[in-house]
Design a protein around this motif. Structure first.
Motif, PDB file in Angstrom:
ATOM      1  N   LEU A 153       0.830  -1.208   0.000  1.00  0.00           N
ATOM      2  CA  LEU A 153       0.000   0.000   0.000  1.00  0.00           C
ATOM      3  C   LEU A 153       0.862   1.253   0.000  1.00  0.00           C
ATOM      4  N   ARG A 154       1.956   1.233   0.734  1.00  0.00           N
ATOM      5  CA  ARG A 154       2.854   2.391   0.776  1.00  0.00           C
ATOM      6  C   ARG A 154       3.371   2.726  -0.624  1.00  0.00           C
ATOM      7  N   VAL A 155       3.805   1.709  -1.334  1.00  0.00           N
ATOM      8  CA  VAL A 155       4.334   1.934  -2.681  1.00  0.00           C
ATOM      9  C   VAL A 155       3.230   2.428  -3.616  1.00  0.00           C
ATOM     10  N   GLN A 156       2.010   1.946  -3.429  1.00  0.00           N
ATOM     11  CA  GLN A 156       0.914   2.411  -4.278  1.00  0.00           C
ATOM     12  C   GLN A 156       0.579   3.871  -4.016  1.00  0.00           C
ATOM     13  N   PHE A 157       0.683   4.316  -2.765  1.00  0.00           N
ATOM     14  CA  PHE A 157       0.505   5.743  -2.487  1.00  0.00           C
ATOM     15  C   PHE A 157       1.576   6.561  -3.214  1.00  0.00           C
ATOM     16  N   VAL A 158       2.812   6.084  -3.188  1.00  0.00           N
ATOM     17  CA  VAL A 158       3.898   6.774  -3.897  1.00  0.00           C
ATOM     18  C   VAL A 158       3.602   6.815  -5.394  1.00  0.00           C
ATOM     19  N   ALA A 159       3.162   5.674  -5.932  1.00  0.00           N
ATOM     20  CA  ALA A 159       2.853   5.613  -7.363  1.00  0.00           C
ATOM     21  C   ALA A 159       1.755   6.597  -7.729  1.00  0.00           C
ATOM     22  N   SER A 160       0.744   6.731  -6.851  1.00  0.00           N
ATOM     23  CA  SER A 160      -0.350   7.660  -7.142  1.00  0.00           C
ATOM     24  C   SER A 160       0.157   9.093  -7.228  1.00  0.00           C
ATOM     25  N   GLN A 161       1.109   9.444  -6.369  1.00  0.00           N
ATOM     26  CA  GLN A 161       1.678  10.789  -6.381  1.00  0.00           C
ATOM     27  C   GLN A 161       2.484  11.023  -7.655  1.00  0.00           C
ATOM     28  N   LEU A 162       3.291  10.041  -8.032  1.00  0.00           N
ATOM     29  CA  LEU A 162       4.145  10.192  -9.207  1.00  0.00           C
ATOM     30  C   LEU A 162       3.319  10.192 -10.498  1.00  0.00           C
ATOM     31  N   VAL A 163       2.284   9.377 -10.548  1.00  0.00           N
ATOM     32  CA  VAL A 163       1.394   9.395 -11.718  1.00  0.00           C
ATOM     33  C   VAL A 163       0.718  10.757 -11.831  1.00  0.00           C
ATOM     34  N   GLY A 164       0.364  11.343 -10.683  1.00  0.00           N
ATOM     35  CA  GLY A 164      -0.221  12.683 -10.699  1.00  0.00           C
ATOM     36  C   GLY A 164       0.746  13.715 -11.246  1.00  0.00           C
ATOM     37  N   VAL A 165       2.017  13.592 -10.903  1.00  0.00           N
ATOM     38  CA  VAL A 165       3.036  14.499 -11.433  1.00  0.00           C
ATOM     39  C   VAL A 165       3.129  14.360 -12.947  1.00  0.00           C
ATOM     40  N   VAL A 166       3.152  13.119 -13.431  1.00  0.00           N
ATOM     41  CA  VAL A 166       3.219  12.885 -14.875  1.00  0.00           C
ATOM     42  C   VAL A 166       2.030  13.526 -15.584  1.00  0.00           C
ATOM     43  N   MET A 167       0.846  13.319 -15.033  1.00  0.00           N
ATOM     44  CA  MET A 167      -0.355  13.869 -15.664  1.00  0.00           C
ATOM     45  C   MET A 167      -0.320  15.402 -15.687  1.00  0.00           C
ATOM     46  N   ALA A 168      -0.022  16.019 -14.536  1.00  0.00           N
ATOM     47  CA  ALA A 168      -0.073  17.477 -14.439  1.00  0.00           C
ATOM     48  C   ALA A 168       1.067  18.149 -15.202  1.00  0.00           C
ATOM     49  N   ARG A 169       2.255  17.572 -15.133  1.00  0.00           N
ATOM     50  CA  ARG A 169       3.442  18.230 -15.677  1.00  0.00           C
ATOM     51  C   ARG A 169       3.632  17.963 -17.175  1.00  0.00           C
ATOM     52  N   TYR A 170       3.337  16.735 -17.616  1.00  0.00           N
ATOM     53  CA  TYR A 170       3.704  16.351 -18.980  1.00  0.00           C
ATOM     54  C   TYR A 170       2.516  16.126 -19.906  1.00  0.00           C
ATOM     55  N   ILE A 171       1.408  15.671 -19.380  1.00  0.00           N
ATOM     56  CA  ILE A 171       0.275  15.362 -20.249  1.00  0.00           C
ATOM     57  C   ILE A 171      -0.694  16.537 -20.316  1.00  0.00           C
ATOM     58  N   ILE A 172      -1.083  17.086 -19.165  1.00  0.00           N
ATOM     59  CA  ILE A 172      -1.969  18.258 -19.151  1.00  0.00           C
ATOM     60  C   ILE A 172      -1.181  19.545 -19.380  1.00  0.00           C
ATOM     61  N   GLY A 173       0.069  19.590 -18.889  1.00  0.00           N
ATOM     62  CA  GLY A 173       0.880  20.799 -19.022  1.00  0.00           C
ATOM     63  C   GLY A 173       0.388  21.914 -18.138  1.00  0.00           C
TER      64      GLY A 173
END
Length: 205
Positions: A153-173
């Motif tokens: 679960l800890r790693v999945q929380f980390v993954a959720s944060q990093l996926v959010g960074v990818v979406m906001a920074r690179y896909i949505i801009g």
């Protein structure tokens, strides 16, 4: 004038090598999506492709490298994971984005983001899920499994944060977030990632 029987063969890759490589990739992609990474062996992929296991290793190396090729990730995942093995647990939260953000910001990262965008938009979400659960979680989860059973679960929380960074920074801009220096983003989210990894988790019902 017709060519004689002793005409020299053209040098280069043997005929059919490209087709064989693509056949291996297609079968690897299908088996990884169906069974996950852990339950898919090089031998099974070779059998499905009608080739010898040694040929799969020859073309792609390790199973992790084959997975990266199958979903078109332009980097061997182990180049990211191996340095984390020598990172103290209390520094993982900062080191992880410090490694990932410069990679995502690079030209290689452009191809990586394009792959993620394609996988999310298509039908291969199971490949991303398998990678997160069976490679990332298997690598980091046991190190942060305190209390026992919380590592996944800890790693999945980390993954959720990093996926959010990818979406906001690179896909949505999303600006100005998308234009912040990588080190600033890493320093900002690092403590949150560290809390996910080693901090106290709310009691589950």
């Amino acid at each position: 004038m017709s060519a004689g029987p002793q005409q020299a063969k053209r040098p280069g890759r043997p005929r059919g090598a490209s087709d064989t490589r693509e056949r291996i990739l297609a079968n690897a992609r299908e088996l990884f999506a169906r069974n996950g990474i852990d339950k898919t062996s090089i031998r099974a992929i070779a059998a499905a492709a009608g080739v010898d296991s040694a040929l799969v290793h020859h073309y792609f190396g390790t199973k992790e490298q084959l997975f990266a090729a199958a979903i078109n990730i332009p980097v061997d995942p182990m180049t990211i994971l191996v340095p984390l093995r020598d990172t103290p647990i209390e520094e993982l939260g900062l080191v992880l984005p410090t490694i990932l953000l410069p990679l995502w910001d690079s030209e290689m990262g452009d191809a990586l983001i394009a792959t993620i965008r394609s996988l999310v938009a298509g039908s291969d979400v199971s490949l991303i899920r398998s990678f997160l659960q069976e490679v990332i979680t298997a690598e980091i989860g046991p190190r942060v499994d305190n209390p026992p059973g919380s590592g996944r679960l800890r790693v999945q929380f980390v993954a959720s944060q990093l996926v959010g960074v990818v979406m906001a920074r690179y896909i949505i801009g999303l600006e100005p977030f998308a234009s912040l220096p990588a080190e600033q983003v890493a320093a900002t989210i690092g403590p949150t990632l560290q809390r996910y990894l080693t901090g106290e988790l709310p009691a589950l019902p």
